[in-house]
Scaffold this motif. Structure first.
Motif, mmCIF file in Angstrom:
data_model
loop_
_atom_site.group_PDB
_atom_site.id
_atom_site.type_symbol
_atom_site.label_atom_id
_atom_site.label_comp_id
_atom_site.label_asym_id
_atom_site.label_seq_id
_atom_site.Cartn_x
_atom_site.Cartn_y
_atom_site.Cartn_z
ATOM 1 N N MET A 35 0.833 -1.197 0.000
ATOM 2 C CA MET A 35 0.000 0.000 0.000
ATOM 3 C C MET A 35 0.870 1.250 0.000
ATOM 4 S SD MET A 35 -3.024 -1.207 -0.026
ATOM 5 C CE MET A 35 -4.236 0.026 0.465
ATOM 6 N N ASP A 36 0.463 2.256 -0.773
ATOM 7 C CA ASP A 36 1.114 3.568 -0.712
ATOM 8 C C ASP A 36 0.644 4.250 0.569
ATOM 9 O OD1 ASP A 36 1.800 6.385 -1.181
ATOM 10 O OD2 ASP A 36 2.177 5.783 -3.242
ATOM 11 N N ILE A 37 1.589 4.754 1.367
ATOM 12 C CA ILE A 37 1.191 5.351 2.655
ATOM 13 C C ILE A 37 0.774 6.820 2.522
ATOM 14 C CG2 ILE A 37 2.398 3.769 4.213
ATOM 15 C CD1 ILE A 37 4.678 5.879 4.347
ATOM 16 N N ASN A 38 0.835 7.355 1.322
ATOM 17 C CA ASN A 38 0.285 8.700 1.058
ATOM 18 C C ASN A 38 -0.704 8.572 -0.096
ATOM 19 O OD1 ASN A 38 2.300 10.071 2.843
ATOM 20 N ND2 ASN A 38 3.712 9.279 1.311
ATOM 21 N N PRO A 39 -1.822 7.874 0.137
ATOM 22 C CA PRO A 39 -2.693 7.509 -0.995
ATOM 23 C C PRO A 39 -3.370 8.694 -1.652
ATOM 24 C CG PRO A 39 -3.747 6.964 1.093
ATOM 25 C CD PRO A 39 -2.351 7.414 1.434
ATOM 26 N N ALA A 97 7.883 14.689 -13.938
ATOM 27 C CA ALA A 97 6.821 13.698 -13.717
ATOM 28 C C ALA A 97 6.593 13.494 -12.221
ATOM 29 C CB ALA A 97 7.189 12.381 -14.391
ATOM 30 N N LYS A 98 7.276 14.305 -11.403
ATOM 31 C CA LYS A 98 7.136 14.254 -9.942
ATOM 32 C C LYS A 98 7.551 12.899 -9.354
ATOM 33 C CE LYS A 98 4.666 18.164 -8.545
ATOM 34 N NZ LYS A 98 5.164 19.081 -9.575
ATOM 35 N N GLN A 99 8.608 12.315 -9.912
ATOM 36 C CA GLN A 99 9.141 11.088 -9.300
ATOM 37 C C GLN A 99 9.792 11.447 -7.977
ATOM 38 O OE1 GLN A 99 12.168 9.029 -11.592
ATOM 39 N NE2 GLN A 99 12.053 7.196 -10.298
ATOM 40 N N SER A 100 9.475 10.695 -6.923
ATOM 41 C CA SER A 100 10.072 10.996 -5.610
ATOM 42 C C SER A 100 10.849 9.824 -5.026
ATOM 43 C CB SER A 100 8.998 11.453 -4.621
ATOM 44 O OG SER A 100 8.061 10.427 -4.399
ATOM 45 N N VAL A 101 10.588 8.600 -5.508
ATOM 46 C CA VAL A 101 11.370 7.437 -5.058
ATOM 47 C C VAL A 101 12.033 6.841 -6.296
ATOM 48 C CG1 VAL A 101 11.297 5.140 -4.031
ATOM 49 C CG2 VAL A 101 9.886 6.964 -3.066
ATOM 50 N N PHE A 102 13.341 6.660 -6.194
ATOM 51 C CA PHE A 102 14.109 6.320 -7.397
ATOM 52 C C PHE A 102 14.410 4.822 -7.483
ATOM 53 C CE2 PHE A 102 14.217 10.766 -6.665
ATOM 54 C CZ PHE A 102 13.953 11.260 -7.933
ATOM 55 N N PHE A 104 12.178 1.959 -9.738
ATOM 56 C CA PHE A 104 11.031 1.837 -10.651
ATOM 57 C C PHE A 104 9.808 1.255 -9.925
ATOM 58 C CE2 PHE A 104 8.328 -0.662 -13.396
ATOM 59 C CZ PHE A 104 8.090 0.195 -14.456
ATOM 60 N N HIS A 105 8.674 1.916 -10.067
ATOM 61 C CA HIS A 105 7.446 1.400 -9.453
ATOM 62 C C HIS A 105 6.233 1.795 -10.270
ATOM 63 C CE1 HIS A 105 8.443 5.327 -7.706
ATOM 64 N NE2 HIS A 105 7.134 5.560 -7.667
ATOM 65 N N MET A 106 5.231 0.951 -10.216
ATOM 66 C CA MET A 106 3.939 1.217 -10.849
ATOM 67 C C MET A 106 2.939 1.575 -9.759
ATOM 68 S SD MET A 106 4.175 0.663 -14.182
ATOM 69 C CE MET A 106 2.411 0.832 -14.428
ATOM 70 N N HIS A 107 2.253 2.710 -9.943
ATOM 71 C CA HIS A 107 1.148 3.063 -9.054
ATOM 72 C C HIS A 107 -0.133 2.408 -9.578
ATOM 73 C CE1 HIS A 107 3.013 6.605 -6.920
ATOM 74 N NE2 HIS A 107 3.795 6.581 -7.996
ATOM 75 N N VAL A 108 -0.924 1.862 -8.674
ATOM 76 C CA VAL A 108 -2.277 1.386 -8.985
ATOM 77 C C VAL A 108 -3.212 2.308 -8.213
ATOM 78 C CG1 VAL A 108 -3.899 -0.544 -8.775
ATOM 79 C CG2 VAL A 108 -1.471 -0.993 -9.265
#
Ligand code: AMP
Ligand code: ZN
Length: 143
Positions: A35-39, A97-102, A104-108
């Motif tokens: 889970m993303d902790i800042n949904p 693109a506002k990447q903050s964690v470097f 690679f990840h896919m957001h759902v």
């Protein structure tokens, strides 16, 4: 099989190794979902390959199949539980693109027409000459 390749200091690599806690949804040999902790909306989840690469350009081809299979699994489960109006898959590369964690990840991301998230754009007709010209340049750059 594909070698895992993790980074000492990366927060997502630490999550994979269990050094930082996460709300784990699923794990297999090659991928991890949590889970993303800042949904952006309830049910926002992340899927990562167990391979540390900063962005899409640095991630080897063989990781995308397994990662997208897990994305499909997680999106289906989120859809069943949350019943959103829709789900966006999102992936950020670089500051624009506002990447903050470097890693690679896919957001759902569960979505609603009125959630004001700002990722919905109006369709406006493009300049066909400019589109065609750019297409030629991109085709020439494909490796
Ligand atoms: P991006 O901005 O596309 O790089 O996305 C990084 C995402 O990781 C953001 O949505 C953050 O909320 C999320 N995030 C950062 N740290 C954690 C963590 N420890 N656990 C879960 N999600 C995180
Ligand atoms: Zn990493």
């Amino acid at each position: 099989m594909t070698d895992l390749h993790l980074n000492e200091d990366c927060i997502f690599c630490k999550i994979i190794r269990g050094e930082i806690s996460s709300f784990k949804l699923y794990e297999d040999d090659l991928t991890y979902a949590f889970m993303d902790i800042n949904p952006l909306n309830d049910g926002h989840a992340l899927v990562i390959p167990k391979y540390h690469a900063e962005n899409i350009y640095a991630t080897p081809d063989e990781w995308f199949g397994p990662t997208m299979s897990t994305v499909r699994r997680i999106a289906s489960a989120v859809n069943k539980v949350v019943r959103p109006e829709g789900i966006n898959l999102l992936q950020a590369n670089g500051p624009g693109a506002k990447q903050s964690v470097f890693h690679f990840h896919m957001h759902v991301i569960p979505r609603y027409a009125d959630d004001g998230a700002g990722m919905n754009w109006e369709m406006k007709h493009g300049d066909m000459d400019a589109i065609g010209e750019l297409a030629e340049q991109i085709v020439a750059a494909i490796e």
